[in-house]
Design a protein around this motif. Sequence first.
Motif, PDB file in Angstrom:
ATOM      1  N   GLY A 158       0.724  -1.168   0.115  1.00  0.00           N
ATOM      2  CA  GLY A 158      -0.101  -0.021  -0.046  1.00  0.00           C
ATOM      3  C   GLY A 158       0.941   1.420  -0.069  1.00  0.00           C
ATOM      4  N   ILE A 352      -5.227   4.875   1.190  1.00  0.00           N
ATOM      5  CA  ILE A 352      -5.323   3.391   0.772  1.00  0.00           C
ATOM      6  C   ILE A 352      -4.747   2.465   2.076  1.00  0.00           C
ATOM      7  CG2 ILE A 352      -3.838   1.581  -0.579  1.00  0.00           C
ATOM      8  CD1 ILE A 352      -3.779   3.838  -2.625  1.00  0.00           C
ATOM      9  N   ARG A 357      -8.824   0.005   0.525  1.00  0.00           N
ATOM     10  CA  ARG A 357      -8.958   0.495  -1.040  1.00  0.00           C
ATOM     11  C   ARG A 357     -10.249   0.803  -1.384  1.00  0.00           C
ATOM     12  NH1 ARG A 357      -4.097  -1.216   1.412  1.00  0.00           N
ATOM     13  NH2 ARG A 357      -3.008  -2.743  -0.165  1.00  0.00           N
ATOM     14  N   THR A 401      -4.983   3.511  -7.045  1.00  0.00           N
ATOM     15  CA  THR A 401      -5.801   2.590  -6.311  1.00  0.00           C
ATOM     16  C   THR A 401      -6.394   1.266  -6.972  1.00  0.00           C
ATOM     17  OG1 THR A 401      -6.571   4.487  -4.826  1.00  0.00           O
ATOM     18  CG2 THR A 401      -7.856   2.637  -4.466  1.00  0.00           C
ATOM     19  N   TYR A 405      -5.674  -2.488  -6.310  1.00  0.00           N
ATOM     20  CA  TYR A 405      -6.844  -3.473  -6.015  1.00  0.00           C
ATOM     21  C   TYR A 405      -6.901  -4.584  -6.888  1.00  0.00           C
ATOM     22  CZ  TYR A 405     -11.267  -4.927  -4.667  1.00  0.00           C
ATOM     23  OH  TYR A 405     -12.518  -5.695  -4.213  1.00  0.00           O
ATOM     24  N   GLU A 469     -12.422  -6.342   0.500  1.00  0.00           N
ATOM     25  CA  GLU A 469     -11.558  -5.217   0.617  1.00  0.00           C
ATOM     26  C   GLU A 469     -10.103  -6.047   0.619  1.00  0.00           C
ATOM     27  OE1 GLU A 469      -9.439  -2.460   1.142  1.00  0.00           O
ATOM     28  OE2 GLU A 469     -11.354  -1.750   1.448  1.00  0.00           O
ATOM     29  N   LYS A 471      -7.118  -4.362   1.546  1.00  0.00           N
ATOM     30  CA  LYS A 471      -6.334  -4.072   2.633  1.00  0.00           C
ATOM     31  C   LYS A 471      -6.017  -5.058   3.788  1.00  0.00           C
ATOM     32  CE  LYS A 471      -6.283  -0.857   6.613  1.00  0.00           C
ATOM     33  NZ  LYS A 471      -7.131  -0.069   7.692  1.00  0.00           N
TER      34      LYS A 471
END
Length: 493
Positions: A158, A352, A357, A401, A405, A469, A471
């Motif tokens: 990230g 982020i 994201r 982003t 992703y 998600e 992240k």
Amino acid sequence: LHVLEQKPVTISEAEQKTFTVAEAVETIGFGRFHIALFMIMGSTGVTEAMEIMLIAVVSPVIRCEWQLQNWQVALVTTMVFFGYMVSSVIFGVLADRYGRWKILFFSFIWGGYFSLLTSFSPSYIWFVFLRTMVGCGVSGHAQGLIIKTEFLPTKYRGYMLPLSQVFWLTGSLLIIGLASVINPTIGWRWLVRVAALPGIILILVFKFIPESARYNVSCGNEKAALATLQWIAKMNRSVMPEGKLVEPVDQKRGRLKDLMNPKYLRTTLQIWIIWLTISFAYYGVILASAELLEKNLVCSTEGGTVKEETGDTFEGIRSPCFCHLFAPSDYQIMFISTVGEIALNPLNILGINFLGRRLSLTITLGCTAVFLLLLNICTSNVGLIGFLFMLRAFVAANFNTIYIYTAEVYPTPMRALGLGISGSLCRIGAMTAPFIAQVLMNASFLGALCLFASVCVVGAISAFTLPIETKGRALQVGNFSSVFQLKLLLLLK
């Protein structure tokens, strides 16, 4: 009794320590290898930006040299993205089957070769064809991002991947600076040749970056994957996990129907909508900037409408061949607006990593829609440049982003394909944007802005409702989690 005697041996084998590529990447951590990886693979963005943005700074010159009309100039950009769109899917499939490194290397040779040939174009038709071939080669550069993603530890993805925007910005500013010096002196053909040099140099340093260990292990080549991981650990002065590298082999790689699997169907469709939206907005903003800034359009304080500051420019627009070379001030405006693409990078990185994201992408797409509508506000030329500056910042953050992703949400056997098809579909948005920014905007300024903003709102809604998600999530190696796969392998033993 014989069976009972053999049982402890079987248990001992099952309890043998093992590790996956993901666990090895996390254990090795971030170090000197990743810095070299970031610099070399990130530099692919410099080459890509220079080749894509080259058309913007060369168009006025070829328009005059070959007496081109507006639609002919626009066709060059459209065909570049058409080549990108077609080959992006092909390269994605090939990368998942034959390796990321091979496709990246081949795409640079292809792009560099046809880029150099472009400088010898004897006519407009040849120029369009050769730039289309360059677009085909540039589409393979996305494999550099995938290689970076598959080697980076989870907590660094990230931070490091958004920083790659610096390389795209460097390439964009470099081609603008070179054009301001080379175009008026030795001509656009030498500009094309100089722009091809970074790609040729990168080909020579690719040998320092290995094939993705995740790819090697996904196709059953654990020996190569282990050798790569050991080399990275040595370079980082780190250690490897104890035990044996064990990971399931997925022989079905790079299949289009896998993206339509019920597990990924909704995610895939929403990702495609977002990619189309972002590309449509990004290239729409670039083309709208050219329309508004190059023609020196400002708001009238009396009538509240847009008027032309110079009458001679208006007469030029009505002529079949509008021959207007960039002045130094035009290059300065392009330079300033392009710098906007890095303006929000620190905030984008924070969003982020802390907001995730999905929410980060929702916010930047929503802000893109707002600033598009703000362009309709009557303001000074400085205010207009300020709005365009912020727009470039938000549309660049959108790309940051969605790249991250898309690379994170798909498992290794279909990661390159997922990114390749997404990148291919987004070129449809890029091919459509000129008709809105250059045709509809001249007929209805507010109508064009509302259309751009509405599409961004649709993209924001799609981003907010994404089902996954990514992240903090480890990269997936297959249709199941890596932990479940290891337990299944041990049970089968």
